[in-house]
Write a protein that holds these residues in place. Structure first.
Motif, short mmCIF file in Angstrom:
data_model
loop_
_atom_site.label_atom_id
_atom_site.label_comp_id
_atom_site.label_asym_id
_atom_site.label_seq_id
_atom_site.Cartn_x
_atom_site.Cartn_y
_atom_site.Cartn_z
N VAL A 171 117.48 18.40 -38.87
CA VAL A 171 116.05 18.25 -39.13
C VAL A 171 115.74 16.83 -39.58
O VAL A 171 116.60 16.11 -40.08
CB VAL A 171 115.57 19.26 -40.19
N SER A 172 114.49 16.44 -39.40
CA SER A 172 114.01 15.14 -39.86
C SER A 172 113.35 15.33 -41.21
O SER A 172 112.46 16.17 -41.36
CB SER A 172 113.02 14.55 -38.86
N LYS A 173 113.79 14.57 -42.20
CA LYS A 173 113.24 14.70 -43.54
C LYS A 173 112.63 13.37 -44.01
O LYS A 173 113.10 12.30 -43.66
CB LYS A 173 114.32 15.14 -44.53
N ALA A 174 111.58 13.51 -44.80
CA ALA A 174 110.88 12.33 -45.33
C ALA A 174 111.57 11.83 -46.59
O ALA A 174 111.91 12.62 -47.48
CB ALA A 174 109.43 12.68 -45.65
N VAL A 189 111.53 -0.79 -58.25
CA VAL A 189 111.60 0.50 -57.58
C VAL A 189 111.42 1.57 -58.65
O VAL A 189 112.20 1.64 -59.60
CB VAL A 189 112.96 0.69 -56.86
N LEU A 190 110.39 2.39 -58.51
CA LEU A 190 110.07 3.36 -59.55
C LEU A 190 110.60 4.76 -59.25
O LEU A 190 110.82 5.54 -60.19
CB LEU A 190 108.56 3.44 -59.75
N GLY A 191 110.78 5.11 -58.00
CA GLY A 191 111.24 6.45 -57.70
C GLY A 191 111.49 6.68 -56.23
O GLY A 191 111.05 5.90 -55.38
N MET A 192 112.20 7.76 -55.94
CA MET A 192 112.50 8.16 -54.57
C MET A 192 112.73 9.66 -54.54
O MET A 192 113.26 10.24 -55.48
CB MET A 192 113.75 7.43 -54.06
N GLN A 193 112.30 10.30 -53.44
CA GLN A 193 112.47 11.75 -53.33
C GLN A 193 112.54 12.13 -51.86
O GLN A 193 112.02 11.43 -50.99
CB GLN A 193 111.31 12.47 -54.02
N ILE A 194 113.18 13.26 -51.58
CA ILE A 194 113.35 13.75 -50.21
C ILE A 194 112.59 15.05 -50.03
O ILE A 194 112.61 15.92 -50.91
CB ILE A 194 114.84 13.99 -49.89
N GLY A 195 111.91 15.19 -48.90
CA GLY A 195 111.17 16.41 -48.62
C GLY A 195 111.10 16.69 -47.14
O GLY A 195 111.41 15.83 -46.31
N HIS A 196 110.68 17.90 -46.79
CA HIS A 196 110.60 18.28 -45.38
C HIS A 196 109.44 17.61 -44.67
O HIS A 196 109.51 17.33 -43.47
CB HIS A 196 110.48 19.80 -45.25
N ALA A 197 108.35 17.34 -45.39
CA ALA A 197 107.18 16.74 -44.76
C ALA A 197 106.31 16.11 -45.84
O ALA A 197 106.41 16.46 -47.03
CB ALA A 197 106.37 17.78 -43.98
N THR A 199 103.48 16.49 -47.23
CA THR A 199 102.35 17.35 -47.56
C THR A 199 101.74 16.92 -48.90
O THR A 199 102.37 16.19 -49.68
CB THR A 199 102.78 18.81 -47.67
N GLU A 200 100.54 17.41 -49.16
CA GLU A 200 99.90 17.11 -50.44
C GLU A 200 100.73 17.64 -51.60
O GLU A 200 100.89 16.97 -52.64
CB GLU A 200 98.50 17.73 -50.47
N GLU A 201 101.31 18.84 -51.43
CA GLU A 201 102.12 19.43 -52.50
C GLU A 201 103.36 18.59 -52.78
O GLU A 201 103.74 18.40 -53.95
CB GLU A 201 102.53 20.85 -52.13
N PHE A 202 103.99 18.08 -51.73
CA PHE A 202 105.19 17.27 -51.91
C PHE A 202 104.87 15.96 -52.65
O PHE A 202 105.53 15.58 -53.61
CB PHE A 202 105.83 16.97 -50.56
N TRP A 203 103.83 15.25 -52.19
CA TRP A 203 103.43 14.01 -52.83
C TRP A 203 102.98 14.26 -54.27
O TRP A 203 103.27 13.45 -55.17
CB TRP A 203 102.31 13.33 -52.04
N THR A 204 102.29 15.37 -54.50
CA THR A 204 101.85 15.69 -55.85
C THR A 204 103.04 15.87 -56.78
O THR A 204 103.06 15.35 -57.91
CB THR A 204 101.00 16.98 -55.85
N GLY A 205 104.06 16.59 -56.32
CA GLY A 205 105.26 16.78 -57.14
C GLY A 205 105.96 15.47 -57.43
O GLY A 205 106.45 15.23 -58.55
N PHE A 206 106.00 14.59 -56.44
CA PHE A 206 106.65 13.29 -56.62
C PHE A 206 105.90 12.43 -57.64
O PHE A 206 106.50 11.85 -58.55
CB PHE A 206 106.72 12.57 -55.27
#
Length: 392
Positions: A171-174, A189-197, A199-206
């Motif tokens: 799969v391709s992950k962001a 560099v303040l942060g980095m995270q991996i997600g499936h897409a 989405t608003e929920e993913f960016w909000t969590g980050f």
């Protein structure tokens, strides 16, 4: 007797003395190595000089006698790395750990197989892979989860994609990255995270994870116009948003044929270099009116994006080139892609974190010793009042 000598070198009352002697010896060794590389001594005028020196960069070397502070000479062209410093940096270790892990799991591609063979890793054991992975994972984890101290008036957000094995599928992950500009004028560099897409929920969590770590003082966030990201910025930060000028131009040029792209790009560049805000808006509207009949979607894009594309103009002019686009962060993403393309397919999310996190650590360290990214006269104009943000 040998044990007594070892104890003497490892510390005790003479620890400072031996560290000082070691520091002097290493400094002398570096000067000798640089002399060979440049063809001339420090300050020596010589027609046979191969390359000129360019100051120093500070580095702390950890030894059995403690930490030793070094001033490593820099060159105007090429690079110099002391022979006594381990050449394999954290990024290379992380890359090797990912390749080895993929190789052991039997999911590497032909290109990775060739690289593994070239590195001499074909006979590596699982215990060695685990040890190397744990070492990198710990260092990267500490870096990505560190408390964020001070204020970061300017924030850049962007994403790149990598291929990761998920069970029997690929799969391709962001991989999303946050970069900030501190009040001292340095990029971080303040942060980095991996997600499936994205989405608003993913960016909000980050974003909330960075708020929990101490992110505050954000005045402007620069990113592309991905709807999920823009909504997350409004929800979590409630601050001004700058639509990346480069991404906007790509969107706009997509509405015209190839023959007109160059002329339109030149026209918009001229508008954006105009000093008078009223004149910028007047010329912007002229372009929009020109598209009203021929390309209504382009006209709508121009009018809808006007305020967001010009948001950077409300901030110190000395940093306009930086805060008007995500170019700096995109250059970092290109380096991430260059390194991750070697692996091609990551065996799991942890391997992505190790390699990408190591790359980010390396870039972060370089920014800290580099010259400030903000002109000194503009640092005082970055107000601290009324900019604190709270998690929502």
């Amino acid at each position: 007797m040998a044990d007594d000598r070892l104890a003497l070198f490892e510390g005790g009352d003479t620890g400072d003395l031996f560290r000082s002697l070691l520091e002097q010896s290493l400094t002398t060794l570096m000067e000798i190595e640089v002399l060979r590389q440049t063809g001339a001594g420090l300050g020596e005028r010589c027609e046979d000089r191969l390359v000129r020196r360019n100051g120093y960069r500070d580095r702390v070397l950890t030894t059995r006698m403690g930490d030793v502070s070094l001033r490593i000479p820099k060159l105007r062209s090429g690079s110099y790395l002391p022979s006594f410093i381990e050449p394999r940096r954290t990024v290379e270790k992380a890359l090797v750990s990912v390749i080895q892990e993929a190789y052991l799991q039997g999911i590497s591609t032909r290109a990775v197989d060739d690289l593994v063979q070239a590195m001499g890793c074909s006979g590596i054991g699982r215990s060695e892979v685990s040890r190397l992975c744990a070492e990198i994972q710990e260092r990267v984890g500490e870096f990505l989860e560190r408390p964020l101290e001070g204020s970061y008036p300017y924030l850049w957000l962007d994403a790149t994609y990598v291929k990761v094995r998920a069970g029997s599928r690929i799969v391709s992950k962001a991989v999303v990255v946050a970069m900030g500009l501190s009040e001292s004028g340095h990029k971080e560099v303040l942060g980095m995270q991996i997600g499936h897409a994205e989405t608003e929920e993913f960016w909000t969590g980050f974003l909330r994870s960075m708020l929990d770590r101490g992110l505050r003082g954000v005045r402007l966030v620069t990113s592309d116009s991905h709807s999920g990201l823009v909504k997350a910025i409004a929800r979590c930060l409630g601050t001004q948003w700058q639509r990346c000028r480069v991404h906007f131009m790509r969107n706009l040029l997509g509405h015209v044929n190839h023959k007109r792209k160059l002329a339109l790009a030149s026209l918009m560049k001229g508008i954006l270099t105009e000093d008078d805000p009223a004149e910028v808006r007047r010329r912007w509207e002229e372009v929009a009116q020109g598209f009203d009949l021929e390309k209504p979607p382009a006209a709508k894009l121009l009018r809808d994006a006007l305020d967001d594309v010009l948001a950077y103009r409300e901030h110190p002019a000395g940093i306009w080139p930086q805060i008007s686009s995500t170019n700096t962060l995109e250059r970092l993403n290109k380096e991430i892609k260059r390194r991750t393309n070697v692996v091609q397919i990551f065996p799991n999310d942890d391997s992505v974190v190790r390699l990408v996190g190591a790359i980010l650590m390396e870039q972060h360290d370089e920014w800290q010793v580099a010259k400030r990214s903000v002109p000194a006269e503009d640092l005082g104009r970055i107000s601290r009042k009324g900019d604190a943000i709270q998690a929502r």
